[in-house]
Design a protein around this motif. Structure first.
Motif, mmCIF file in Angstrom:
data_model
loop_
_atom_site.group_PDB
_atom_site.id
_atom_site.type_symbol
_atom_site.label_atom_id
_atom_site.label_comp_id
_atom_site.label_asym_id
_atom_site.label_seq_id
_atom_site.Cartn_x
_atom_site.Cartn_y
_atom_site.Cartn_z
ATOM 1 N N ASP A 158 0.955 -3.361 -16.769
ATOM 2 C CA ASP A 158 1.898 -2.407 -16.199
ATOM 3 C C ASP A 158 1.789 -2.459 -14.674
ATOM 4 N N PRO A 159 2.843 -2.931 -14.005
ATOM 5 C CA PRO A 159 2.718 -3.178 -12.560
ATOM 6 C C PRO A 159 2.413 -1.915 -11.759
ATOM 7 N N GLY A 160 2.748 -0.745 -12.319
ATOM 8 C CA GLY A 160 2.463 0.504 -11.600
ATOM 9 C C GLY A 160 0.984 0.797 -11.438
ATOM 10 N N ASP A 161 0.148 0.187 -12.263
ATOM 11 C CA ASP A 161 -1.267 0.565 -12.253
ATOM 12 C C ASP A 161 -1.987 0.187 -10.966
ATOM 13 N N GLY A 162 -1.619 -0.960 -10.429
ATOM 14 C CA GLY A 162 -2.227 -1.366 -9.172
ATOM 15 C C GLY A 162 -1.831 -0.419 -8.054
ATOM 16 N N ASP A 163 -0.535 -0.102 -7.990
ATOM 17 C CA ASP A 163 -0.042 0.805 -6.947
ATOM 18 C C ASP A 163 -0.685 2.181 -7.080
ATOM 19 N N ALA A 164 -0.821 2.639 -8.324
ATOM 20 C CA ALA A 164 -1.428 3.958 -8.547
ATOM 21 C C ALA A 164 -2.872 3.965 -8.048
ATOM 22 N N ALA A 165 -3.574 2.871 -8.295
ATOM 23 C CA ALA A 165 -4.970 2.801 -7.842
ATOM 24 C C ALA A 165 -5.030 2.814 -6.314
ATOM 25 N N VAL A 166 -4.117 2.086 -5.674
ATOM 26 C CA VAL A 166 -4.114 2.067 -4.205
ATOM 27 C C VAL A 166 -3.843 3.468 -3.665
ATOM 28 N N ARG A 167 -2.877 4.160 -4.263
ATOM 29 C CA ARG A 167 -2.578 5.536 -3.811
ATOM 30 C C ARG A 167 -3.768 6.447 -4.009
ATOM 31 N N GLU A 168 -4.391 6.340 -5.177
ATOM 32 C CA GLU A 168 -5.546 7.194 -5.474
ATOM 33 C C GLU A 168 -6.675 6.947 -4.480
ATOM 34 N N LEU A 169 -6.911 5.682 -4.174
ATOM 35 C CA LEU A 169 -7.980 5.349 -3.232
ATOM 36 C C LEU A 169 -7.644 5.882 -1.840
ATOM 37 N N ALA A 170 -6.387 5.713 -1.436
ATOM 38 C CA ALA A 170 -5.980 6.224 -0.121
ATOM 39 C C ALA A 170 -6.183 7.738 -0.064
ATOM 40 N N ASP A 171 -5.809 8.417 -1.139
ATOM 41 C CA ASP A 171 -5.988 9.878 -1.186
ATOM 42 C C ASP A 171 -7.459 10.263 -1.100
ATOM 43 N N ALA A 172 -8.331 9.405 -1.607
ATOM 44 C CA ALA A 172 -9.770 9.685 -1.581
ATOM 45 C C ALA A 172 -10.400 9.335 -0.230
ATOM 46 N N GLY A 173 -9.577 8.819 0.690
ATOM 47 C CA GLY A 173 -10.105 8.535 2.021
ATOM 48 C C GLY A 173 -10.400 7.073 2.279
ATOM 49 N N VAL A 174 -10.065 6.219 1.311
ATOM 50 C CA VAL A 174 -10.266 4.777 1.510
ATOM 51 C C VAL A 174 -9.144 4.247 2.411
ATOM 52 N N ILE A 175 -9.520 3.423 3.356
ATOM 53 C CA ILE A 175 -8.560 2.843 4.296
ATOM 54 C C ILE A 175 -8.000 1.573 3.658
ATOM 55 N N THR A 176 -6.691 1.552 3.399
ATOM 56 C CA THR A 176 -6.123 0.378 2.733
ATOM 57 C C THR A 176 -5.602 -0.581 3.791
ATOM 58 N N GLU A 177 -5.965 -1.833 3.629
ATOM 59 C CA GLU A 177 -5.630 -2.840 4.625
ATOM 60 C C GLU A 177 -4.944 -4.027 3.998
ATOM 61 N N SER A 178 -3.817 -4.400 4.566
ATOM 62 C CA SER A 178 -3.198 -5.666 4.190
ATOM 63 C C SER A 178 -3.777 -6.717 5.104
ATOM 64 N N SER A 179 -4.311 -7.765 4.517
ATOM 65 C CA SER A 179 -4.988 -8.776 5.321
ATOM 66 C C SER A 179 -4.038 -9.898 5.713
ATOM 67 N N VAL A 180 -2.875 -9.945 5.083
ATOM 68 C CA VAL A 180 -1.891 -10.946 5.477
ATOM 69 C C VAL A 180 -0.650 -10.216 5.984
ATOM 70 N N SER A 181 0.017 -10.819 6.932
ATOM 71 C CA SER A 181 1.198 -10.143 7.473
ATOM 72 C C SER A 181 2.321 -10.243 6.456
ATOM 73 N N LYS A 182 3.088 -9.203 6.361
ATOM 74 C CA LYS A 182 4.197 -9.163 5.405
ATOM 75 C C LYS A 182 5.492 -9.439 6.137
ATOM 76 N N GLU A 183 5.944 -10.707 6.085
ATOM 77 C CA GLU A 183 7.210 -10.998 6.757
ATOM 78 C C GLU A 183 8.369 -10.669 5.833
#
Ligand code: VGL
Ligand code: ZN
Length: 183
Positions: A158-183
């Protein structure tokens, strides 16, 4: 830098293969090399289960058997480039309990603190399971915790699960970083 569970069983052809897991390995290798050059400690965790582990379906658990101790599936993916002095953490070795987090009962949080480490970057497999649990534990333990978003993939189809985890982590204070530029 914490490299979570980049093992054969979670990659293509493995017993609990994560979609596109192999795609993150070149990026992880670049990030590991850069972190090492900057003087960072590299920690690599492995899921390391006995053959009758409680998390396996035939024992009433959630997952197909995976990462059985000493099996090829439990080995690091052959393309993963770990420095010689990387620390290794094994988890999930007790039959009766699961350890999704590399900081759960492994002593790693204490070891990191004793080494004077205050910031951690987390990538690897799987985003919604062991990466999630590791990052949550790290931030809870007081580390400034960064999620290497592009260097992880979720196990759930379910593709939503990854996004949900990222949101949950961000809410918990984890700094989310994209390591590659998104053109
Ligand atoms: C993991 C499922 C079961 C993981 C470990 O490393 O994310 N997922 N055991
Ligand atoms: Zn497991």
């Amino acid at each position: 830098m914490l490299v979570v569970d980049v093992q054969n069983d979670f990659c293509a052809g493995g017993r609990l293969a994560v979609d596109d897991a192999d795609q993150i390995i070149p990026l992880l290798n670049r990030l590991i090399a850069a972190a090492r050059r900057a003087g960072a400690t590299i920690v690599a965790s492995r899921d390391w289960h006995p053959p009758d582990h409680v998390s396996f379906k035939d024992q009433g658990g959630t997952w197909p058997p995976h990462c059985v101790q000493e099996s090829t599936g439990a080995a690091f993916h052959p393309d993963l480039q770990l420095p010689e002095d990387a620390w290794e953490v094994r988890k999930g070795a007790s039959r009766n309990r699961d350890q999704y987090s590399a900081l759960d009962g492994t002593g790693l949080a204490t070891q990191l603190k004793e080494a004077g480490i205050r910031r951690v970057w987390v990538g690897g497999l799987a985003l919604d399971v062991c990466v999630r649990a590791t990052a949550l534990d790290a931030t809870e333990a007081g580390f400034e915790t960064h999620l290497l978003v592009d260097a992880t993939r979720p196990v759930n189809a379910d593709p939503g699960d990854g996004d949900a985890a990222v949101r949950e982590l961000a809410d918990a204070g984890v700094i989310t970083e994209s390591s590659v530029s998104k053109e």
